[in-house]
Enzyme design. Structure first.
Site, PDB file in Angstrom:
ATOM      1  N   LYS A 186      -7.082  -4.901  -2.884  1.00  0.00           N
ATOM      2  CA  LYS A 186      -7.832  -5.384  -1.721  1.00  0.00           C
ATOM      3  C   LYS A 186      -8.759  -4.298  -1.202  1.00  0.00           C
ATOM      4  O   LYS A 186      -8.521  -3.113  -1.444  1.00  0.00           O
ATOM      5  CB  LYS A 186      -6.880  -5.860  -0.627  1.00  0.00           C
ATOM      6  CG  LYS A 186      -5.917  -4.801  -0.143  1.00  0.00           C
ATOM      7  CD  LYS A 186      -4.841  -5.411   0.733  1.00  0.00           C
ATOM      8  CE  LYS A 186      -3.930  -4.349   1.307  1.00  0.00           C
ATOM      9  NZ  LYS A 186      -4.586  -3.376   2.180  1.00  0.00           N
ATOM     10  N   HIS A 222     -10.709   0.857  -2.699  1.00  0.00           N
ATOM     11  CA  HIS A 222     -12.067   0.865  -2.149  1.00  0.00           C
ATOM     12  C   HIS A 222     -13.105   1.425  -3.116  1.00  0.00           C
ATOM     13  O   HIS A 222     -12.807   2.330  -3.913  1.00  0.00           O
ATOM     14  CB  HIS A 222     -12.111   1.714  -0.875  1.00  0.00           C
ATOM     15  CG  HIS A 222     -11.315   1.157   0.253  1.00  0.00           C
ATOM     16  ND1 HIS A 222     -11.480  -0.134   0.729  1.00  0.00           N
ATOM     17  CD2 HIS A 222     -10.342   1.706   1.027  1.00  0.00           C
ATOM     18  CE1 HIS A 222     -10.649  -0.337   1.738  1.00  0.00           C
ATOM     19  NE2 HIS A 222      -9.938   0.754   1.934  1.00  0.00           N
ATOM     20  N   HIS A 278     -17.354   3.219   0.919  1.00  0.00           N
ATOM     21  CA  HIS A 278     -16.986   1.934   1.528  1.00  0.00           C
ATOM     22  C   HIS A 278     -17.364   1.901   3.019  1.00  0.00           C
ATOM     23  O   HIS A 278     -17.257   2.906   3.715  1.00  0.00           O
ATOM     24  CB  HIS A 278     -15.478   1.709   1.356  1.00  0.00           C
ATOM     25  CG  HIS A 278     -15.031   0.322   1.649  1.00  0.00           C
ATOM     26  ND1 HIS A 278     -14.651  -0.095   2.906  1.00  0.00           N
ATOM     27  CD2 HIS A 278     -14.929  -0.765   0.842  1.00  0.00           C
ATOM     28  CE1 HIS A 278     -14.313  -1.375   2.858  1.00  0.00           C
ATOM     29  NE2 HIS A 278     -14.467  -1.800   1.620  1.00  0.00           N
ATOM     30  N   HIS A 292     -10.509   7.074   1.728  1.00  0.00           N
ATOM     31  CA  HIS A 292      -9.157   6.941   1.185  1.00  0.00           C
ATOM     32  C   HIS A 292      -9.109   5.875   0.099  1.00  0.00           C
ATOM     33  O   HIS A 292      -9.949   4.964   0.083  1.00  0.00           O
ATOM     34  CB  HIS A 292      -8.161   6.594   2.299  1.00  0.00           C
ATOM     35  CG  HIS A 292      -8.404   5.238   2.888  1.00  0.00           C
ATOM     36  ND1 HIS A 292      -9.354   4.997   3.850  1.00  0.00           N
ATOM     37  CD2 HIS A 292      -7.839   4.026   2.618  1.00  0.00           C
ATOM     38  CE1 HIS A 292      -9.364   3.711   4.150  1.00  0.00           C
ATOM     39  NE2 HIS A 292      -8.457   3.086   3.416  1.00  0.00           N
ATOM     40  N   ASP A 319      -4.560  -0.787  -1.870  1.00  0.00           N
ATOM     41  CA  ASP A 319      -5.862  -0.588  -1.237  1.00  0.00           C
ATOM     42  C   ASP A 319      -6.782   0.025  -2.295  1.00  0.00           C
ATOM     43  O   ASP A 319      -6.386   1.001  -2.961  1.00  0.00           O
ATOM     44  CB  ASP A 319      -5.669   0.371  -0.045  1.00  0.00           C
ATOM     45  CG  ASP A 319      -6.624   0.099   1.101  1.00  0.00           C
ATOM     46  OD1 ASP A 319      -7.028  -1.063   1.296  1.00  0.00           O
ATOM     47  OD2 ASP A 319      -6.967   1.067   1.819  1.00  0.00           O
ATOM     48  N   ASP A 331       0.792  -1.248   0.000  1.00  0.00           N
ATOM     49  CA  ASP A 331       0.000   0.000   0.000  1.00  0.00           C
ATOM     50  C   ASP A 331       0.824   1.300   0.000  1.00  0.00           C
ATOM     51  O   ASP A 331       0.502   2.219   0.764  1.00  0.00           O
ATOM     52  CB  ASP A 331      -0.950   0.026   1.206  1.00  0.00           C
ATOM     53  CG  ASP A 331      -1.995  -1.088   1.177  1.00  0.00           C
ATOM     54  OD1 ASP A 331      -1.992  -1.888   0.239  1.00  0.00           O
ATOM     55  OD2 ASP A 331      -2.812  -1.135   2.119  1.00  0.00           O
ATOM     56  N   CYS A 363      -1.933  -2.762   7.759  1.00  0.00           N
ATOM     57  CA  CYS A 363      -1.854  -3.671   6.612  1.00  0.00           C
ATOM     58  C   CYS A 363      -0.563  -4.482   6.589  1.00  0.00           C
ATOM     59  O   CYS A 363      -0.576  -5.660   6.215  1.00  0.00           O
ATOM     60  CB  CYS A 363      -2.071  -2.896   5.316  1.00  0.00           C
ATOM     61  SG  CYS A 363      -3.768  -2.266   5.231  1.00  0.00           S
TER      62      CYS A 363
END
Ligand code: ZN
Length: 210
Positions: free
Chosen positions: A109, A51, A55, A84, A49, A11, A154
């Site tokens: 993810k 989203h 989310h 984010h 990451d 990330d 993470c």
């Protein structure tokens, strides 16, 4: 490094760097360290990451709640984050200085709107796999080195899941930075000690070959 070693870069995205919506203090400092390390590994994968807008892990999705508060979701306790890393936004892009060209795989993810995903291996329900475990196993990797953001979320959960899946897991401390929310850094370091995750420094990693 051995042919069965892989570097997992977690990330390193604009929203987690200074100026981003969920900035990790000094998050951008990991970039030159990771670029240098990447040159020492034959194999590199990245996580991103990724989203959906609105989310469920975002505080903005819960009326009256603020970022960094926690809430109970169907799969357990969830920290509520500022919005984010929304898909296809500049905040979700990798840091411009990150040398990602050699990466063999990008694992995205957190793309299911109702469940967060800290770990590169499992979503936060701890059951739904991302596929990375199978990928590493099928390709014969034995040892995974973790770097990136953030140490206490993470990176932590990725490394612990790797160890749980039977890989040798190493966190390269100076190639990571943490968020530090409600004692999360202390919890991460304590948890590394209890799990089979090893901590190392980037300067010593090059000497770990064979
Ligand atoms: Zn996220």
């Amino acid at each position: 490094m051995r042919e069965t070693d892989i570097l997992v870069v977690v990330d390193v995205q604009n929203d987690f760097c200074p100026g981003g919506s969920l900035a990790v203090p000094e998050g951008d400092r990991v970039v030159p360290v990771i670029n240098r390390l990447a040159g020492q590994f034959a194999h590199v994968v990245l996580t991103q990451d990724w989203h959906t807008p609105g989310h469920l892990s975002f505080a903005s999705a819960h009326a009256g709640r603020k970022p960094f508060e926690t809430t109970e979701l169907a799969y357990g306790t969830q920290v509520l984050w500022p919005d984010h890393c929304i898909q296809n936004t500049p905040g979700a892009a990798f840091h411009a200085g990150l040398d990602v060209n050699r990466a063999e795989l990008i694992v995205r993810k957190g793309f299911r709107s109702g469940v967060d995903s800290y770990s590169a291996f499992f979503e936060n329900d701890r059951k739904t796999p991302t596929g990375l475990g199978g990928y590493l196993r099928e390709r014969g990797f034995k040892r995974a080195f973790f770097v990136g953001l953030a140490t206490d979320f993470c990176v932590r959960y990725s490394a612990e899941d790797a160890a749980r899946l039977g890989f040798e897991a190493v966190v390269i401390e100076d190639a990571c930075r943490g968020i530090g929310a409600n004692g999360s850094m202390e919890a991460a370091l304590d948890s590394f000690r209890k799990s089979k995750v090893r901590l190392a420094q980037s300067s010593s990693v090059a000497r770990e070959a064979a």
